[in-house]
Scaffold this motif. Sequence first.
Motif, mmCIF file in Angstrom:
data_model
loop_
_atom_site.group_PDB
_atom_site.id
_atom_site.type_symbol
_atom_site.label_atom_id
_atom_site.label_comp_id
_atom_site.label_asym_id
_atom_site.label_seq_id
_atom_site.Cartn_x
_atom_site.Cartn_y
_atom_site.Cartn_z
ATOM 1 N N ILE A 1 0.857 -1.178 0.000
ATOM 2 C CA ILE A 1 0.000 0.000 0.000
ATOM 3 C C ILE A 1 0.893 1.228 0.000
ATOM 4 N N SER A 2 0.482 2.268 -0.696
ATOM 5 C CA SER A 2 1.289 3.481 -0.725
ATOM 6 C C SER A 2 1.232 4.178 0.631
ATOM 7 N N ALA B 1 -1.595 7.014 5.029
ATOM 8 C CA ALA B 1 -1.763 8.233 5.829
ATOM 9 C C ALA B 1 -3.213 8.703 5.815
ATOM 10 N N ARG B 2 -3.877 8.598 4.656
ATOM 11 C CA ARG B 2 -5.282 9.016 4.570
ATOM 12 C C ARG B 2 -6.172 8.124 5.425
ATOM 13 N N ARG B 3 -5.861 6.827 5.441
ATOM 14 C CA ARG B 3 -6.710 5.894 6.173
ATOM 15 C C ARG B 3 -6.553 6.014 7.685
ATOM 16 N N CYS B 4 -5.323 6.261 8.135
ATOM 17 C CA CYS B 4 -5.120 6.334 9.584
ATOM 18 C C CYS B 4 -5.168 7.756 10.126
ATOM 19 N N GLN B 5 -5.227 8.723 9.217
ATOM 20 C CA GLN B 5 -5.355 10.145 9.593
ATOM 21 C C GLN B 5 -4.227 10.614 10.508
ATOM 22 N N LEU C 1 3.579 9.147 10.751
ATOM 23 C CA LEU C 1 3.418 7.844 10.121
ATOM 24 C C LEU C 1 4.764 7.252 9.719
ATOM 25 N N ARG C 2 5.622 8.078 9.125
ATOM 26 C CA ARG C 2 6.908 7.562 8.674
ATOM 27 C C ARG C 2 7.785 7.137 9.853
#
Length: 362
Positions: free
Chosen positions: A322-323, A328-332, A338-339
Motif C-alpha cells: 500500500i502506498s 496516511a489518509r486511512r489512519c489520519q 506515520l513515517r
Amino acid sequence: MSETLARLRLARSEGVGPTYYRRLLERFGSARAAIAALSRHPERFRAASEADCAREMAATAEMGGRFLFLGEPDYPPLMALLPDAPPVLLTLGDHASLAPRAVAIVGARNASAAGRRVAEDLADELAGMGIVVISGMARGIDAAAHKGALNAKGRTIAAIAGGLDIAYPPENAMLQARIADQGGLLITEAPLGTAPQARHFPRRNRIIAGLALGVVVVEAMEKSGTLITARLALDYGRELYAVPGSPADPRARGSNDLIRQGAHLCENAADVLEFLPQAPAAAPLFRPRPKPAEHPEPPPEAPEEAGSDAAQVLELLSTTPISVDELARRCQLSAPSLRAILFDFELEGRVQTLPGDRVALS
C-alpha cells in the motif's frame, strides 16, 4: 563514544547502506542514538566494532587523511544532493579542490594516442580556466586527464576504488602521489587497506559523476564502465558531453552513440563551458536534526498498546503493498508521524519498504 566515531561505526555497519544511513540520521538525530536503536535488533543489524573504527580513524589521520561525513558542513555540496550519497568519504590532499565548479573527464583504459592527447589537452584548458578536473585514476583517458590538469598547475580530483594507501593501477603510483602533493585531492569511500575489486568501480563511478557539474566522455566502447559513469551523470541531472571519434574505431562507438542520443558534442573547453551550469546555490537537501545531549537516552520502542497510533497502523497493513500516502489518509496521521512509526516497524523487521513509496508486512 564521540559522534564522529559513531558516524563511522554506523557507516561501516552491516545492513546500513547509503539510503538507510541517511534515514537513520533523519529519524534518530545522531549516529549514537541510531546505533543504540539498532543494537536492539542484533538479528538484523551488526554495528561495526568501536575499536576497529577508532583504529581506522587513527591510521587515516596518521597518513594525513580526513573523513567527510554526510550532513556535515565540509561534505561536498554537490555530492550531498545525491539520493545515494556515500555516508563517509576519505580524502587526502587539498580540500580546496572540492570547489563545486568541476568537470569530469573519463574514457577507455586502452585509449588511443589521439584520445589521450584530447583528454590531456582538454584537462589542461579547463584547469587553466580554474575548473577542477575529476577522473578515476585508471589507465588511459583518466590518467591523461589528471596529467593535463597538473601540467596547467590546476586542481584535479582522483576518485579511487580502493583505500587511500593503495595505488591502483601500480604504474599510476607516482601520479597518485603527485596529485595529493601538488594541490589535488584523492577521494574514496573505502577504508585504508582496501584493494580495488571489480565491484568497487561502479561505486567509484558515482563519486566521479556526483562531484562534477558535467561529465566528458573521451572514447568508450559499447557496454563499458565509462558508460556507467555517463548514465549516472544523467541520473544525477549533470551535463553530459562526448568527444566524437572514428566510426572505424570500436573505442569510439559508445561515445559516438552518446552524441546520437543527445550528449553535447565536445572538441574543446569552449564546448564544455557553453553548457556548464553554475554551481547550485541551494544548501544540500539533507539536514540532520541538531545533535542531542552528550549522553542521549536510547529512543523508546514504538508503542503498540491497543488504540495507539502504532497499533492502528499495524492493523491497516498487510502483505499486499500500500502506498504511504494512502495509508496516511486511512489512519489520519501526519506524514512525519506515520513515517516514524513505519521506520520503527522496519527496524524490527515487521515492515518492508518497496519501490514507489509503498510498504507491506514482511
